[in-house]
Design an enzyme around this catalytic site. Structure first.
Site, PDB file in Angstrom:
ATOM      1  CB  CYS A 252      -2.899 -54.520   2.484  1.00 10.06           C
ATOM      2  SG  CYS A 252      -1.264 -55.214   2.721  1.00 10.06           S
TER       3      CYS A 252
ATOM      4  CD  GLU B  10       1.201 -55.225  19.332  1.00 10.88           C
ATOM      5  OE1 GLU B  10       0.721 -56.300  18.945  1.00 10.88           O
ATOM      6  OE2 GLU B  10       0.629 -54.129  19.214  1.00 10.88           O
TER       7      GLU B  10
ATOM      8  CB  SER C 197      10.631 -51.369   0.648  1.00 11.91           C
ATOM      9  OG  SER C 197       9.675 -50.621   1.388  1.00 11.91           O
TER      10      SER C 197
ATOM     11  CE  LYS D 184       3.686 -54.316   8.703  1.00 14.21           C
ATOM     12  NZ  LYS D 184       2.934 -55.067   7.690  1.00 14.21           N
TER      13      LYS D 184
ATOM     14  CE1 TYR E 146      11.655 -56.606  -0.704  1.00 17.70           C
ATOM     15  CE2 TYR E 146      12.378 -55.122   1.038  1.00 17.70           C
ATOM     16  CZ  TYR E 146      11.377 -55.846   0.420  1.00 17.70           C
ATOM     17  OH  TYR E 146      10.102 -55.811   0.923  1.00 17.70           O
TER      18      TYR E 146
ATOM     19  CE  LYS F  33       7.306 -54.887   7.307  1.00 24.73           C
ATOM     20  NZ  LYS F  33       6.225 -55.494   6.619  1.00 24.73           N
TER      21      LYS F  33
END
Ligand code: PBG
Ligand code: ZN
Length: 298
Positions: free
Chosen positions: A93, A205, A246, A167, A285, A220
């Site tokens: 992406c 999944e 994030s 996800k 992070y 996620k």
């Protein structure tokens, strides 16, 4: 594991507005930034690349350039930090002109099988450069089998495959998309990412990715999905990674900046929650601030 963003060039540490404390690094600057992080005992990194300004096309082909920025970063980090685990994000992406995670059909939908062919090439190029593990995040059906097959065919049988297996199509990826300049130009990712209201499909999944040969599964985002993490922990014997995304990072910073919470105390509580729910690996992070976060509260 610490997720890091790499850009072409040298001497670049470009702060990301929506993610205070995080930068887009050129490879040399990443090596410098990693010194203290490795010294704190962080076990690994997950590398995300950004394309050159003119490096985007309809299929994201610059993502598998053997001399690309991610491939360069893998070689440099392996060389400078032999004990650090080096994983790479496998998606396109940030390399497609339209910002979707694979080439498009005339209808504007992603061409699932064409995406798998590109993702397999990206994964092989990262593994060839020396990545210990590859982490496909595109959520295409069959991507794990396609990548596993391509790695085996290239003789890269030791490469670890960490799948972004569950996800969700989440509103918590905004700061990352700013960092990566990877927002879809039109539409959204609901055609390929999981629906957050549907637990049964979300777990399935991950089952499918395990059956296709994933070595590590992932949930996620993670903090809004501790139930999914705990259920998956009971369902599989594979290691599970929690991606502390994030938006979850920015949310705590924004709260603390308004004086509505103690940043490090909130971070500690959230990370312990991920551990308690069953995460074996935490991708966060906060990793480059580990010592300060632990130091201010034990
Ligand atoms: C793209 C990708 C995304 C993230 C990791 N890989 C965003 C998306 O799916 O749009 C999100 C990470 C984060 O928010 O920290 N394949
Ligand atoms: Zn993507």
């Amino acid at each position: 594991m610490w997720p890091v963003f790499v850009v072409p060039g040298s001497g670049v540490c470009e702060p990301i507005d929506a993610m205070p404390g995080q930068c887009r690094y050129s490879v040399d600057a990443l090596i410098e930034a990693l010194g203290p992080v490795a010294a704190m005992g962080i076990s690994g990194i997950l590398i995300f690349g950004l394309a050159d300004d003119n490096g985007k096309d309809a299929a994201g082909t610059s993502a598998f350039d053997p001399q690309g920025t991610v491939q360069d970063a893998v070689r440099a980090v392996r060389n400078a930090f032999p004990d650090l685990l080096v994983f790479t994000d496998v998606c396109v992406c940030a390399y497609t002109s339209h910002g979707h995670c694979g080439p498009l059909l005339a209808s504007g939908q992603v061409n699932n099988d064409a995406a798998n062919a590109v993702l397999a090439k990206v994964a092989v190029s990262h593994a060839d450069a020396g990545a210990h593990g590859v982490a496909p995040s595109a959520m295409m059906d069959g991507q794990v089998a396609a990548i596993r097959g391509a790695l085996d065919a290239a003789g890269l049988t030791d490469t670890i495959l960490m799948s972004y297996s569950t996800k969700f199509a989440s509103a918590m990826y905004g700061p990352f998309r700013e960092a990566e300049k990877s927002s879809p130009q039109a539409g959204d990712r609901k055609g390929y990412q999981a629906s957050y209201g549907d637990l049964a499909t979300a777990l399935r999944e991950s089952d499918l990715d395990e059956a296709e040969g994933a070595d590590i599964l992932m949930v996620k985002p993670s903090l809004f999905y501790l139930d999914v993490l705990a259920r998956l922990r009971e369902r599989t014997d594979l290691p599970i990674a929690a991606y502390n995304v994030s938006g979850e990072y920015a949310m705590l910073i924004a709260t603390a900046e308004r004086g509505w919470g103690d940043l490090h105390a909130m971070v500690r509580e959230s990370i312990v929650a991920l551990d308690r729910a069953g995460a074996d690996i935490i991708i966060s992070y906060w990793a480059n601030q580990y010592d300060e976060i632990v130091g201010s509260g034990g």
